[in-house]
Design a protein around this motif. Structure first.
Motif, short mmCIF file in Angstrom:
data_model
loop_
_atom_site.label_atom_id
_atom_site.label_comp_id
_atom_site.label_asym_id
_atom_site.label_seq_id
_atom_site.Cartn_x
_atom_site.Cartn_y
_atom_site.Cartn_z
N THR A 96 39.27 39.02 44.59
CA THR A 96 38.62 39.61 45.75
C THR A 96 38.62 38.63 46.90
OG1 THR A 96 37.20 40.90 44.28
CG2 THR A 96 36.49 40.67 46.56
N THR A 97 38.95 39.11 48.09
CA THR A 97 39.13 38.22 49.24
C THR A 97 37.92 38.18 50.18
OG1 THR A 97 40.21 40.02 50.45
CG2 THR A 97 41.63 38.51 49.23
N GLY A 98 36.81 38.77 49.77
CA GLY A 98 35.66 38.81 50.67
C GLY A 98 35.64 40.10 51.45
N PRO A 99 34.86 40.18 52.53
CA PRO A 99 34.82 41.41 53.32
C PRO A 99 36.23 41.82 53.73
CG PRO A 99 33.14 39.89 54.06
CD PRO A 99 33.98 39.14 53.07
N PRO A 100 36.54 43.11 53.68
CA PRO A 100 37.91 43.55 53.96
C PRO A 100 38.33 43.26 55.40
CG PRO A 100 36.42 45.42 53.81
CD PRO A 100 35.64 44.23 53.37
N ARG A 101 39.56 42.79 55.55
CA ARG A 101 40.12 42.54 56.87
C ARG A 101 41.00 43.68 57.34
NH1 ARG A 101 43.49 37.44 56.60
NH2 ARG A 101 43.75 37.95 58.81
N PHE A 102 41.48 44.51 56.39
CA PHE A 102 42.42 45.58 56.74
C PHE A 102 42.03 46.87 56.03
CE2 PHE A 102 44.73 41.52 56.12
CZ PHE A 102 44.95 41.21 57.46
N PHE A 103 42.47 47.98 56.59
CA PHE A 103 42.48 49.23 55.84
C PHE A 103 43.80 49.94 56.10
CE2 PHE A 103 40.30 50.71 59.77
CZ PHE A 103 40.99 51.88 60.07
N VAL A 104 44.16 50.81 55.17
CA VAL A 104 45.40 51.58 55.26
C VAL A 104 45.04 53.04 55.48
CG1 VAL A 104 47.34 52.48 53.91
CG2 VAL A 104 46.86 50.02 53.93
N SER A 105 45.69 53.67 56.44
CA SER A 105 45.50 55.10 56.69
C SER A 105 46.74 55.87 56.27
CB SER A 105 45.19 55.37 58.16
OG SER A 105 46.33 55.15 58.97
N ALA A 106 46.53 57.08 55.81
CA ALA A 106 47.65 57.95 55.39
C ALA A 106 47.30 59.37 55.76
CB ALA A 106 47.90 57.82 53.89
N ARG A 107 48.30 60.14 56.17
CA ARG A 107 48.08 61.54 56.52
C ARG A 107 49.28 62.37 56.12
NH1 ARG A 107 49.14 61.79 62.99
NH2 ARG A 107 50.30 59.85 63.22
N THR A 108 49.11 63.67 56.13
CA THR A 108 50.19 64.58 55.77
C THR A 108 51.13 64.76 56.96
OG1 THR A 108 48.81 66.45 56.43
CG2 THR A 108 48.81 65.86 54.11
N PRO A 109 52.34 65.27 56.71
CA PRO A 109 53.25 65.55 57.82
C PRO A 109 52.62 66.52 58.82
CG PRO A 109 54.41 65.69 55.73
CD PRO A 109 52.95 65.56 55.40
N LEU A 110 52.97 66.36 60.09
CA LEU A 110 52.51 67.29 61.11
C LEU A 110 53.19 68.64 60.89
CD1 LEU A 110 52.71 64.97 64.24
CD2 LEU A 110 50.83 65.23 62.60
N THR A 111 52.44 69.71 61.01
CA THR A 111 52.96 71.04 60.73
C THR A 111 52.71 71.96 61.93
OG1 THR A 111 52.36 70.73 58.41
CG2 THR A 111 52.92 72.95 59.10
N ARG A 112 53.75 72.69 62.32
CA ARG A 112 53.55 73.68 63.39
C ARG A 112 54.44 74.90 63.12
NH1 ARG A 112 57.51 73.45 67.49
NH2 ARG A 112 59.03 71.75 67.20
N PHE A 113 54.00 76.04 63.62
CA PHE A 113 54.74 77.29 63.54
C PHE A 113 55.10 77.70 64.97
CE2 PHE A 113 52.41 77.13 59.63
CZ PHE A 113 53.22 77.76 58.68
N PRO A 114 56.31 77.42 65.40
CA PRO A 114 56.68 77.73 66.79
C PRO A 114 56.55 79.22 67.10
CG PRO A 114 58.34 76.34 65.73
CD PRO A 114 57.42 76.83 64.65
N GLY A 115 55.86 79.54 68.20
CA GLY A 115 55.70 80.92 68.59
C GLY A 115 55.05 81.74 67.50
N GLN A 116 55.66 82.86 67.15
CA GLN A 116 55.18 83.72 66.08
C GLN A 116 55.99 83.55 64.81
OE1 GLN A 116 52.37 85.61 66.47
NE2 GLN A 116 52.26 84.56 68.45
N SER A 117 56.73 82.45 64.73
CA SER A 117 57.60 82.22 63.58
C SER A 117 56.79 82.03 62.30
CB SER A 117 58.46 80.99 63.83
OG SER A 117 59.20 80.66 62.67
N LYS A 118 57.36 82.51 61.19
CA LYS A 118 56.79 82.27 59.87
C LYS A 118 57.46 81.08 59.18
CE LYS A 118 55.38 87.07 59.10
NZ LYS A 118 55.48 88.25 58.22
#
Length: 394
Positions: A96-118
């Motif tokens: 253990t290195t003591g209080p954390p100096r870093f954090f890692v973020s992760a997210r899902t791919p960005l998703t969009r439906f152009p216009g009325q497209s399915k």
């Protein structure tokens, strides 16, 4: 990088258009979880390996009115894995290195439906490293070959330098793969190491990840098609894996390794905290530590550094409960905005003194000694502020 394709069944989870329905599904699961958790059994299943020609399932639909409807029953293509003879993680824990100096973020791919497209258009985004004190972007994490972008799951070892991350393949039949990355003393990521299971697995939806204190084992939980869920332990060096399953609940979350590597704590259906004894023989019964007594769900867990207690949240109240028995102690009561999730998804650092959670594009740090909460904005290099907010771990 743009990937255009017809939306497969499991990819609907990535669409912001389906988030409200998914939230309703999660709430329904938690409500169903009010059944007595003491009746649940987590057992190791030993079955023959599948023939080499066993096909991956392919279920492609356009978004229906209820995006959780399928076109028919689908069987899981692979049997449960048993090739890892010793699932424990008993090597010396990372320092253990003591209080954390870093954090890692992760997210899902960005998703969009152009216009009325399915037909959805997915834009992969990378995981990122941040300064723990300010939330400032430090670097994008490089991706192994075959990984197009991040998924919204990551787990940290207690040294605040070693992280396990879920990646999204971005292929025609998208799946989830895992890799490890180590940070140097300045938070700069080294080259990632892909984790390749020896036993085939079909990972299209993963609920949680946990990296053992010694960094040798990765635990993850997934739903089983047809009902129930499984917990898997993967040896990061050999790729060998062992699975356990529960048929009582479709959702297992909050995975946390005991510091001695001999057991896993988890949340069963949002309604109970349980322990899986990795030293027990096949067919062992999970031990319930605490059952929910009200309507508020549980989601995350963390062992204290000495392994004597568990930190968890009921709704947004963070508590500590000793494994030897006794009353729970309230550690913090973070005040989240009205639009926040009913449960609190958090990460506790290796010292056991600092808790991290995310709402929107802000990272919140709770001091478990006095309950004080501070927050910082999360800054990213790739498409900041777009898509669903990230998850974070330290």
């Amino acid at each position: 990088m743009l990937v255009k394709k017809t939306v497969p069944y499991d990819d609907l989870c990535m669409s912001s258009r389906t988030s409200a329905t998914l939230a309703g599904l999660a709430l329904a699961v938690l409500t169903a979880g009010c059944a007595d958790p003491e009746a649940d059994r987590v057992s190791l299943v030993s079955t023959p390996q599948p023939p080499a020609s066993s096909p991956l399932p392919s279920l492609t639909v356009v978004p229906p009115p209820s995006p959780m409807l399928s076109s028919g029953p689908v069987k899981h293509p692979f049997p449960m894995a048993t090739s890892l003879t010793d699932p424990m993680a008993t090597a010396a824990p990372l320092t253990t290195t003591g209080p954390p100096r870093f954090f890692v973020s992760a997210r899902t791919p960005l998703t969009r439906f152009p216009g009325q497209s399915k037909t959805a258009v997915f834009t992969p985004v990378p995981p990122a490293v941040h300064n723990a004190e300010t939330g400032a972007f430090i670097a994008n994490i490089p991706l192994p070959p075959g990984i197009a972008g991040s998924w919204h799951l990551a787990a940290a070892a207690r040294d605040n330098r070693t992280f396990a991350i879920a990646g999204w393949t971005g292929s025609t039949n998208p799946s989830i793969r895992f890799f490890l990355v180590h940070l140097d003393e300045n938070g700069r990521p080294e080259q990632p190491v892909a984790l390749t299971p020896t036993d085939p697995d079909d990972l299209t939806l993963v609920h949680d990840l946990a990296l053992s204190a010694d960094g040798t084992r990765l635990a993850y939980s997934t739903p089983l098609i047809g009902g129930g869920a499984k917990i898997s332990v993967l040896d990061v060096a050999t790729g060998r894996r062992r699975d356990w399953k529960t048929m009582t609940h479709p959702m297992v979350s909050g995975l946390s390794w005991a510091p001695d590597g001999r057991s896993l704590a988890y949340v069963l259906g949002g309604r109970a905290i349980a322990l899986l004894d990795l030293t027990a023989p096949d067919g062992a019964t999970s031990r319930i530590i605490k059952a929910a007594t009200g309507a508020l769900p549980m989601e995350s867990l963390a062992y204290t550094p000495d392994g004597s207690a568990l930190i968890y949240a009921t709704g947004h109240t963070v508590e500590r409960i000793p494994l030897a028995g006794g009353p729970a102690q309230v550690l913090a009561r973070p005040e989240l905005p009205p639009d926040a999730s009913l449960s609190l998804r958090f990460s506790v650092d290796g010292t056991g003194e600092h808790l991290l959670y995310v709402h929107g594009w802000r990272a919140y740090h709770a001091d478990l000694a006095d309950g004080a909460v501070t927050s910082v904005p999360i800054t990213v290099h790739e498409r900041p502020g777009e898509g669903n907010s990230p998850r974070a771990t330290w």
